[in-house]
Design an enzyme around this catalytic site. Structure first.
Site, mmCIF file in Angstrom:
data_model
loop_
_atom_site.group_PDB
_atom_site.id
_atom_site.type_symbol
_atom_site.label_atom_id
_atom_site.label_comp_id
_atom_site.label_asym_id
_atom_site.label_seq_id
_atom_site.Cartn_x
_atom_site.Cartn_y
_atom_site.Cartn_z
ATOM 1 N N ASN A 118 37.781 -23.319 62.469
ATOM 2 C CA ASN A 118 38.728 -23.647 61.629
ATOM 3 C C ASN A 118 39.036 -23.206 60.329
ATOM 4 O O ASN A 118 40.152 -23.172 59.793
ATOM 5 C CB ASN A 118 38.764 -25.431 61.506
ATOM 6 C CG ASN A 118 37.431 -25.782 61.076
ATOM 7 O OD1 ASN A 118 36.241 -25.533 61.728
ATOM 8 N ND2 ASN A 118 37.520 -26.465 59.864
ATOM 9 N N SER A 136 36.910 -23.816 45.089
ATOM 10 C CA SER A 136 35.568 -24.490 45.295
ATOM 11 C C SER A 136 35.699 -25.276 46.677
ATOM 12 O O SER A 136 34.419 -25.801 47.172
ATOM 13 C CB SER A 136 35.461 -25.513 44.201
ATOM 14 O OG SER A 136 36.300 -26.655 44.233
ATOM 15 N N GLY A 137 36.812 -25.476 47.255
ATOM 16 C CA GLY A 137 36.748 -26.121 48.526
ATOM 17 C C GLY A 137 36.406 -25.068 49.814
ATOM 18 O O GLY A 137 35.783 -24.023 49.467
ATOM 19 N N TYR A 138 36.369 -25.438 50.951
ATOM 20 C CA TYR A 138 35.814 -24.686 52.093
ATOM 21 C C TYR A 138 36.728 -23.578 52.396
ATOM 22 O O TYR A 138 36.036 -22.261 52.739
ATOM 23 C CB TYR A 138 35.649 -25.671 53.237
ATOM 24 C CG TYR A 138 34.581 -26.689 52.977
ATOM 25 C CD1 TYR A 138 33.607 -26.524 52.292
ATOM 26 C CD2 TYR A 138 34.626 -27.791 53.568
ATOM 27 C CE1 TYR A 138 32.491 -27.281 51.866
ATOM 28 C CE2 TYR A 138 33.643 -28.873 53.445
ATOM 29 C CZ TYR A 138 32.545 -28.620 52.533
ATOM 30 O OH TYR A 138 31.452 -29.597 52.352
ATOM 31 N N CYS A 197 44.660 -25.486 61.269
ATOM 32 C CA CYS A 197 43.418 -25.345 62.010
ATOM 33 C C CYS A 197 43.735 -25.758 63.725
ATOM 34 O O CYS A 197 43.561 -24.942 64.686
ATOM 35 C CB CYS A 197 42.034 -25.815 61.819
ATOM 36 S SG CYS A 197 42.333 -27.372 61.275
#
EC number: 1.2.1.103
Lengths: 341, 341, 341, 341
Positions: free
Chosen positions: D309, D9-11, D146
């Site tokens: 990133n 569910s994170g990016y 990143c």
């Protein structure tokens, strides 16, 4: 006059601090925040660094003052009004608690537990363009809703003339409107670049518009869209008129209504980049800019207004109302010009 | 199939390059730009660096191809259509020149000099959701207007059912809509952070909406506001219905209309951050997301749609229409998912 | 004191108008713009609507005044200085024409045609924190470069103490820095969202920094990156020190240098969201906020400063310098607090 | 190959879903989120609507798969690695847990509790440009940081040639870097328009840079500034060289290093708007664009690199590494071109 701000760590509270710290007739003696009590106000509102050594205090430590500004979440002013009234002779409540005159409407749009009927009757709605006479000498002043104010000032001259058959108010709003508390919806990666229809129907500010304009509830349709902006409201009011009007009629009507208003500017140019009102031009100011255009078919009139939601839509109108109530220069503390670009 | 793009240094031309360079059935053999002739296309469209060694050429040097995409300023396609038709068996014109079927309407909303009646009659409006049948085997395809498309797809099911009494379409648009040429109004310090009512009345896309929805011109009211965004249109369509509808009726109506459409998604959730359509979610894609909400009073329905103006509102629909015309997979070259966040 | 602004339609000219229209000791009697002559200043600077009825005039019609502010493109002040000096007893030039004291340096970094040696010698660099003594009673005042000012104020205490061995100044700038003229690079769809290295080497403000800090040219390395912002500069100065310093040493050094400076604030907090300087907090103000952090290895010190390029980086410093020159309150006309959020 | 994403569910998890749902050799069979278990993945990642009917599940219900992508907060992968290794033959961990080879360094920069020495020794750092050979057939792949990746790819050719005496890496980053959890700092009114120095010293990615470039820790200085952007990193690397180099030398060096790299583009033009790398051009793509400029004095070289990133700086490199490990086309699933404008 000594003033205290209750709930001063929020955005409206911060704006009141900015205005009142430089107000010629007001001295801020307390700014409360339960969360930040003991910390410098500039730790939360970094623009005030170097302007004040004030620290947040707790409501429990509030001194008696001449005027109390309440910037609390909905319901708290109504619940604790007796207590607050003992602390100051003038109370300006920036929440929605006392905006609606009719207790039944308040109960319907907000909740029945905060009817506070007896207090409600004593409050004057703090929009000088609408209630200036009643504000003279007023002791209890209610704040205004930001979206409602953009629409109300856009339409007041038309409403007073009984010209509105039906209106669709489509407002575009910035992110500061939702307050200083972080939420999933305000998380920058989600909110940035958004053009988000967050209240297509059912927004509570409708009640305030119907009350101010004195039009049938059935004549108003309201939708709100969040856009990429921090401060500001642009209201695009699509008005269906019940009479044929010319552009000249409209100039006459709006000039008659607003010629002497210090914070209303009519913006309707044929050339230039800023032909109609824009929120970014009024950011930080107490202006409400208003323009319009008549549709060439039907009787639709588009009235456009721009305000800073934290200023004319909240703190600015509150200070202006206090100025009126106290008989001071109505513009005292509200002289910032705005920036370009 | 060999394709050429005329006017490829603009934003729609750049988008066509992006799509067609990876299209399974198309080979781009020329991309013209008088201003940049001789330079690599990636010098103007830096996203294409490493993807193609193509250089811009002049229209004068156009080879014969199978399909020609025209992305020229208004009027040029109509004026030079004979010439272009000789160069390719299929012509897709992305300008407004051939969108309106009725030459008189074209003359009224655009100009009489570009009526080009005989060519106009041969063009099919390139919106597959509206004209899929006519597009099969079509040789002359007209592009769509971006704002018009957002409104048309939002309202098509209602219009076909004869349910629209009156509609106020309030669209919010990004800056790429005005094209790739710098102007005073597009200068970043002026355009940044704008919420600018640039076409409160009189926008030409109204003609395209009236034609597509087949509603009386008097029933449509249209306003456009520029917001801080590069790509995207959000259309907020305030519809006054001529019948009482329930939410269930609307689901049935929209599902019936769009269940098989590959690029239309119904977005109407009770939870989550993205409960209604948002332009940023469809940026770069060919989707049109559509949602709605019924007002609790009156017969107002708010229909919300989001597209990328350069994709579903221009290049995407153009490629989709070509796919239909050629009998290919309708989604060929249009598979980008979109980004979050 | 009567003032005129030459080149008042640009951003620095507009900012001077904003400041001087509310300055207690100044009356603006003319604002020139060849392009907009005859139009109201608020048609270009919409924030000034309702604040002044002034119209742009031509340089040819300039009256004699007490002070002349010049906001012309590079080279024009130097070329026409005789003419301007006849029109006013005090001249403040906001261009780069008279910033460099050494005519050879000016010839090298700008051009030989605008050496204007005799005039150059009479100008005082208008940065009160650096040249306050010389500004008292000065008649010819040079403006400052915005990027240079952010770096100069960040490093002045270190430079005066002879502590800088080498510095890499990495500045992040807003779009207003490039002026009010639209260009391809300022076109919103191209400039929006940019993080664009536009001057990795060779920026002319380096000369101004070397002059102000009195360090060897070989010790300064400067790069500029445009970011998504309209107003503002953030300078991240990576300093390699030639001595071991503690954080306490730095507090002592910066407090000693700046304790009495009305427009410099030291911003270095352990908590809160605004622990270091940020351009948006100083937008519209004349503040330069400065903070720093020592690296744990080597002798690197990161000094961070934020200004509004149109204010402390241009118009604000110009007005502050005039205040000093005339013996007025140094803060006159410069009292705006800034906004949060 | 069957894949599961843990922490989807994170990016980074969302980006992996976007990539893997269209990957020719991968089938996503599970995506876990304890918070959203049972809900459709498109309720959190709205771009995936219509692309998958997958629902979030709990880690407790993970099936055995061929490859497991871990996108958990720091420390969890290290603590539960035995468990995860039993579930899949290949594990790609996107956290920082296994990036540093040396357990002591890990203990110093992160914490001693997640040393996991035996597992650490088995992980290959997942940056194909640096570790392609080791990645062939690898079963345990570590993700990359990143900011570290932007700097590493910018400097790798110089570092391998032993040319770096000292480097100041000044990176500008977007808001998605801080993850999907809302915080006070990510609240839109506070984060919007920020140019915020959030890590002037002490950023943990330094360790990863020193390890990848194999330079002395004392030679690296690193600062990070948050700017108004959601996705993207721009690294401005101010390099002090230990030898005199010409621009031609640099072209030769970078071309030799990167000519065959599918995701590295050298961007250094004399004309056009995009003369150097820019994050917005690579948004959504797996590209790292690299450019440079030599300073005319001293031996400073400015190397500029731009990545997304979430892509080259996380999910993109992870998928590219998997492609290498499995012997697939290295670009599989990574073909998105990027958008302009």
């Amino acid at each position: 006059m000594r003033a205290a701000i209750v709930g001063a760590s929020g955005y409206v509270g911060g704006e009141l601090l900015r205005l009142l710290l430089h107000h010629p007739h007001v001295q801020v003696v307390a700014a409360t925040s339960e969360r930040f009590a003991g910390r410098y106000v500039h730790s939360v509102h970094p623009n005030l660094r170097g302007r004040t050594a004030l620290q947040f205090s707790s409501i429990a430590d509030l001194p008696e003052t001449d005027v109390l500004f309440l910037c609390l979440p909905h319901g708290q002013a109504a619940r604790r009004m007796d207590e607050f009234a003992r602390l100051a002779s003038i109370v300006v409540d920036c929440s929605a608690d006392f905006r609606l005159r009719d207790p039944d409407w308040h109960a319907r749009w907000y909740d029945a537990e905060t009817r506070a009927d007896e207090w409600r009757a004593r409050f004057v709605y703090g929009l000088p363009e609408l209630t200036r006479d009643a504000l003279h000498g007023a002791r209890y002043i209610s704040g205004v809703g930001c979206n409602a104010t953009a629409v109300n000032l856009a339409l007041l001259p038309l409403a007073r003339a009984g010209l509105i058959e039906r209106v669709v108010a489509d407002v575009k709003v910035g992110s500061s409107e939702a307050g200083a508390r972080a939420t999933d919806a305000s998380h920058h990666p989600e909110r940035a670049g958004a053009v988000r229809s967050f209240a297509p129907v059912g927004h509570r500010h409708q009640a305030e518009i119907v009350q101010a304009l004195n039009i049938p509830a059935e004549a108003l349709f309201f939708s709100a869209t969040a856009v990429e902006m921090v401060r500001g409201v642009l209201a695009t009011c699509h008005v269906f008129l019940n009479a044929d009007l010319t552009d000249r009629d409209l100039w006459r009507l709006y000039r008659a209504a607003y010629a002497n208003e210090p914070f209303i500017r009519l913006v309707k140019s044929r050339t230039g980049l800023y032909r109609y009102p824009e929120p970014k031009i009024v950011a930080g100011t107490n202006y409400c800019d208003i323009g319009w255009e008549l549709d060439d078919h039907g009787r639709r009139l588009v009235v456009i207004s721009a305000i800073d939601n934290l200023m004319k839509g909240a703190a600015g109108s509150a200070v202006q109302s206090l100025n009126v109530a106290c008989g001071w220069d109505e513009c005292a503390g509200l002289d910032f010009v705005g920036l370009h670009p």
